[in-house]
Design a protein around this motif. Structure first.
Motif, PDB file in Angstrom:
ATOM      1  N   ALA A  26       4.682  -6.326  21.576  1.00 40.59           N
ATOM      2  CA  ALA A  26       4.701  -4.854  21.572  1.00 40.59           C
ATOM      3  C   ALA A  26       6.139  -4.349  21.437  1.00 40.59           C
ATOM      4  O   ALA A  26       6.413  -3.414  20.676  1.00 40.59           O
ATOM      5  CB  ALA A  26       4.063  -4.319  22.846  1.00 40.59           C
TER       6      ALA A  26
ATOM      7  N   TRP B 110       7.274  -4.933  17.980  1.00 43.14           N
ATOM      8  CA  TRP B 110       6.617  -3.977  17.083  1.00 43.14           C
ATOM      9  C   TRP B 110       7.363  -2.628  17.094  1.00 43.14           C
ATOM     10  O   TRP B 110       7.567  -2.006  16.066  1.00 43.14           O
ATOM     11  CB  TRP B 110       5.159  -3.786  17.522  1.00 43.14           C
ATOM     12  CG  TRP B 110       4.408  -2.748  16.752  1.00 43.14           C
ATOM     13  CD1 TRP B 110       4.163  -1.462  17.149  1.00 43.14           C
ATOM     14  CD2 TRP B 110       3.821  -2.885  15.460  1.00 43.14           C
ATOM     15  NE1 TRP B 110       3.450  -0.798  16.183  1.00 43.14           N
ATOM     16  CE2 TRP B 110       3.227  -1.653  15.133  1.00 43.14           C
ATOM     17  CE3 TRP B 110       3.741  -3.940  14.556  1.00 43.14           C
ATOM     18  CZ2 TRP B 110       2.566  -1.429  13.939  1.00 43.14           C
ATOM     19  CZ3 TRP B 110       3.064  -3.725  13.367  1.00 43.14           C
ATOM     20  CH2 TRP B 110       2.492  -2.482  13.062  1.00 43.14           C
TER      21      TRP B 110
ATOM     22  N   ALA C 255       1.707  -2.603   7.405  1.00 41.89           N
ATOM     23  CA  ALA C 255       0.488  -2.996   8.140  1.00 41.89           C
ATOM     24  C   ALA C 255      -0.609  -1.950   7.940  1.00 41.89           C
ATOM     25  O   ALA C 255      -1.767  -2.290   7.648  1.00 41.89           O
ATOM     26  CB  ALA C 255       0.805  -3.154   9.621  1.00 41.89           C
ATOM     27  N   GLN C 256      -0.220  -0.679   8.053  1.00 42.87           N
ATOM     28  CA  GLN C 256      -1.194   0.397   7.903  1.00 42.87           C
ATOM     29  C   GLN C 256      -1.785   0.394   6.492  1.00 42.87           C
ATOM     30  O   GLN C 256      -2.998   0.540   6.304  1.00 42.87           O
ATOM     31  CB  GLN C 256      -0.494   1.723   8.175  1.00 42.87           C
ATOM     32  CG  GLN C 256      -1.398   2.768   8.744  1.00 42.87           C
ATOM     33  CD  GLN C 256      -0.624   3.918   9.366  1.00 42.87           C
ATOM     34  OE1 GLN C 256       0.581   4.040   9.177  1.00 42.87           O
ATOM     35  NE2 GLN C 256      -1.305   4.759  10.098  1.00 42.87           N
TER      36      GLN C 256
ATOM     37  N   PHE D 119      -4.318  -2.532   5.882  1.00 38.44           N
ATOM     38  CA  PHE D 119      -5.643  -2.308   6.451  1.00 38.44           C
ATOM     39  C   PHE D 119      -6.372  -1.165   5.736  1.00 38.44           C
ATOM     40  O   PHE D 119      -7.593  -1.201   5.606  1.00 38.44           O
ATOM     41  CB  PHE D 119      -5.553  -2.036   7.959  1.00 38.44           C
ATOM     42  CG  PHE D 119      -5.421  -3.302   8.755  1.00 38.44           C
ATOM     43  CD1 PHE D 119      -6.540  -4.001   9.161  1.00 38.44           C
ATOM     44  CD2 PHE D 119      -4.177  -3.809   9.073  1.00 38.44           C
ATOM     45  CE1 PHE D 119      -6.411  -5.187   9.871  1.00 38.44           C
ATOM     46  CE2 PHE D 119      -4.039  -4.986   9.785  1.00 38.44           C
ATOM     47  CZ  PHE D 119      -5.158  -5.685  10.187  1.00 38.44           C
ATOM     48  N   ALA D 120      -5.611  -0.169   5.281  1.00 29.54           N
ATOM     49  CA  ALA D 120      -6.250   0.932   4.538  1.00 29.54           C
ATOM     50  C   ALA D 120      -6.799   0.426   3.211  1.00 29.54           C
ATOM     51  O   ALA D 120      -7.910   0.778   2.805  1.00 29.54           O
ATOM     52  CB  ALA D 120      -5.248   2.050   4.314  1.00 29.54           C
TER      53      ALA D 120
ATOM     54  N   PHE E 191      -7.707  -2.584   2.577  1.00 24.45           N
ATOM     55  CA  PHE E 191      -8.825  -3.472   2.883  1.00 24.45           C
ATOM     56  C   PHE E 191     -10.135  -2.680   2.985  1.00 24.45           C
ATOM     57  O   PHE E 191     -11.197  -3.149   2.607  1.00 24.45           O
ATOM     58  CB  PHE E 191      -8.522  -4.199   4.201  1.00 24.45           C
ATOM     59  CG  PHE E 191      -9.583  -5.150   4.653  1.00 24.45           C
ATOM     60  CD1 PHE E 191      -9.812  -6.329   3.962  1.00 24.45           C
ATOM     61  CD2 PHE E 191     -10.359  -4.889   5.768  1.00 24.45           C
ATOM     62  CE1 PHE E 191     -10.787  -7.212   4.365  1.00 24.45           C
ATOM     63  CE2 PHE E 191     -11.346  -5.758   6.188  1.00 24.45           C
ATOM     64  CZ  PHE E 191     -11.557  -6.932   5.484  1.00 24.45           C
ATOM     65  N   GLN E 192     -10.015  -1.434   3.477  1.00 25.60           N
ATOM     66  CA  GLN E 192     -11.219  -0.608   3.679  1.00 25.60           C
ATOM     67  C   GLN E 192     -11.563   0.234   2.453  1.00 25.60           C
ATOM     68  O   GLN E 192     -12.647   0.833   2.414  1.00 25.60           O
ATOM     69  CB  GLN E 192     -11.009   0.345   4.856  1.00 25.60           C
ATOM     70  CG  GLN E 192     -10.881  -0.379   6.171  1.00 25.60           C
ATOM     71  CD  GLN E 192     -10.756   0.600   7.306  1.00 25.60           C
ATOM     72  OE1 GLN E 192     -11.740   1.151   7.759  1.00 25.60           O
ATOM     73  NE2 GLN E 192      -9.552   0.820   7.773  1.00 25.60           N
TER      74      GLN E 192
ATOM     75  N   GLU F 269      -5.390  10.325   1.329  1.00 28.89           N
ATOM     76  CA  GLU F 269      -5.797  11.114   2.492  1.00 28.89           C
ATOM     77  C   GLU F 269      -5.231  12.512   2.327  1.00 28.89           C
ATOM     78  O   GLU F 269      -4.036  12.669   2.049  1.00 28.89           O
ATOM     79  CB  GLU F 269      -5.258  10.488   3.780  1.00 28.89           C
ATOM     80  CG  GLU F 269      -5.855   9.128   4.067  1.00 28.89           C
ATOM     81  CD  GLU F 269      -5.018   8.306   5.022  1.00 28.89           C
ATOM     82  OE1 GLU F 269      -4.286   8.884   5.828  1.00 28.89           O
ATOM     83  OE2 GLU F 269      -5.091   7.075   4.935  1.00 28.89           O
TER      84      GLU F 269
END
Lengths: 298, 174
Positions: free
Chosen positions: A19, A22, A33-34, A37-38, A40-41, A165
């Motif tokens: 943590a 990070w 990282a964000q 994962f975005a 990936f979806q 977004e």
């Protein structure tokens, strides 16, 4: 048992270290990282949007032929009227360009339009967003205005490869300047999104309304329109209309009011992203800063 | 099996996406259907600790990816919860206890992301504390209800995936 407990303690220590690491890591790592994962979806979002389109297609297909013929006839009439108007506007545009050249006045920003379907909607107290099925691969950039017809819907907050977004005008992150309908002096007001209250639909806030501003109640609630200042939104787009009573601010110099969007932002199926043809002043400034930082690193 | 956590994650993904679609249907009410906290509980009964931590962190990152929440808030919280649960499996020894665990994890995680997002938006001020508490209660209440409603089918899907990967069943008295 002791070994088990030691293992748990070690795990907590490792987690705490991770943590801290990070937090210390540069923002680029967080963004990576964000983004990962975005992305990936993203296929799932496309699938959801396409499934909705398919359902709409079958719904339309089940309609009566006569109804479709009537709609097509109406559309043809509307198209003919719009073509006439387009020709008239073309003449006006040419004259406008000529006059600007004579006065050596800076041309207004030009935009490319990217039409995008809405994939999913996401609303919370702290954000009100829609995800659209166009992204940086289609030229969409963060900060681009998003409109529907002549109404402002919001602006692109994040552009991924195939999705983006969009922060709606009711989202607390939204900021924009506007003119009030009926104000001959064109004084600037500030439009900001506001956090959601209860289960009510989101509202924005209009502040810095002049004390002497008065609009006759005959024509309905006054509209708030974009100023075109700042180079993000073209001038004259409708942000919404003033709603409810106007309150005087604590300092007593201005008034503020709520802004109701001109339509239900969460029922939109399709929106248009206005992509500036040339970098906006903000983008240029950021590019310059990034370049300076690179030079410093070198 | 080393990749068990990933297979369980793939099995959980459709449930998370369904929750997103239901959130879409709820748009306009300022509420989010949050299930990520409840989703980590059933795997914590059977996965190894490091696998459960990886699984929980991924679930957290998946929720955060498209939302303006301070990065890392939810993944680290869920990872911490998964360490606690895998270290105290006795707390998850039967169905009512697992359900209670899901309820607590979901409400805790929901409180964390909601508060973090509010602080990031800069909208939490001393004058707005009443509104903030009301909104928090609404969101956490929904998260608790969703955890109770969704947990059993979600756990069944996850257990089926874990059975397929050959993981030993959870012990009744670990």
């Amino acid at each position: 048992m002791d070994k088990h407990r030691q293992g748990a303690t070690a795990s907590y220590v490792v987690l705490a270290l991770c943590a801290v690491l990070w937090v210390v890591l540069p923002a680029a790592v967080h963004r990576f990282a964000q983004e990962a994962f975005a992305e990936f979806q993203a296929p799932a979002l496309h699938l959801a949007g396409k499934a909705r389109d398919l359902a709409r297609f079958w719904e339309l297909k089940s309609r009566d032929k006569e109804e479709i013929l009537a709609a097509s006839r109406d559309l043809a009439r509307a198209n003919a009227a719009l073509e006439l108007q387009l020709r008239r506007y073309d003449d006006v545009r040419k004259e406008n360009v000529r006059l600007r050249e004579m006065l050596r006045y800076a041309p207004p920003p030009e935009y490319l339009t990217v039409v995008a379907r809405v994939a999913v909607r996401d609303s919370s107290t702290w954000w009100q967003r829609i995800v659209i099925r166009k992204g940086s691969d289609d030229g969409v950039r963060a900060g681009c205005p998003v409109i529907f017809s002549d109404r402002v819907i919001g602006k692109v907050a994040v552009a991924h490869h195939t999705t983006s977004e969009v922060d709606l005008i009711t989202s607390p992150n939204f900021r924009c300047t506007g003119f009030l309908e009926g104000d001959d002096q064109n004084r600037i007001v500030l439009v900001t999104g506001a956090p959601g209250r209860g289960l009510a639909t989101g509202r924005a806030r209009v502040s810095a309304i002049p004390q002497d501003y008065f609009y006759p109640a005959v024509g309905g609630a006054p509209k708030v329109m974009t100023t075109g200042l700042g180079g993000v939104y073209p001038a004259g787009l409708i942000l919404g209309h003033l709603e409810g009573s106007q309150r005087t601010t604590q300092d007593g110099n201005f008034r503020e009011s709520s802004l109701a969007p001109t339509r239900d932002l969460f029922s939109l199926q399709e929106v248009t992203v206005l992509v500036p043809k040339y970098p906006t002043p903000g983008e240029t400034l950021l590019e310059d800063q990034a370049q300076k930082r690179l030079d410093e690193l070198r | 099996m080393v990749w068990s956590w990933f297979i369980v994650l793939l099995a959980t993904l459709p449930c998370l996406w369904v929750a997103d679609l239901l959130t879409d249907a709820l748009a306009g009410t300022n509420l989010i259907l949050f299930v990520s906290g409840a989703a980590i509980v059933a795997p914590c009964r059977r996965l190894k600790r490091w696998q459960a931590v990886l699984f929980a962190a991924c679930v957290g990152f998946l929720f955060e990816a498209r939302r303006p929440i301070p990065p890392g808030t939810l993944p680290f919280l869920l990872a911490g919860l998964s360490i606690f649960l895998t270290s105290n499996r006795i707390l998850l020894r039967n169905t009512p206890l697992v359900l209670r665990g899901a309820l607590i994890c979901n409400t805790l995680a929901c409180t964390a992301w909601f508060t973090a997002a509010g602080l990031r938006a800069g909208a939490v001020t001393a004058g707005d504390l009443g509104d903030f508490t009301l909104q928090l209660l609404l969101q956490v209440g929904l998260a608790a209800a969703v955890a109770l409603l969704v947990f059993v089918p979600l756990a069944l899907i996850q257990d089926a995936a874990m059975d397929r990967t050959g993981l030993p069943p959870a012990l009744e008295s670990p």
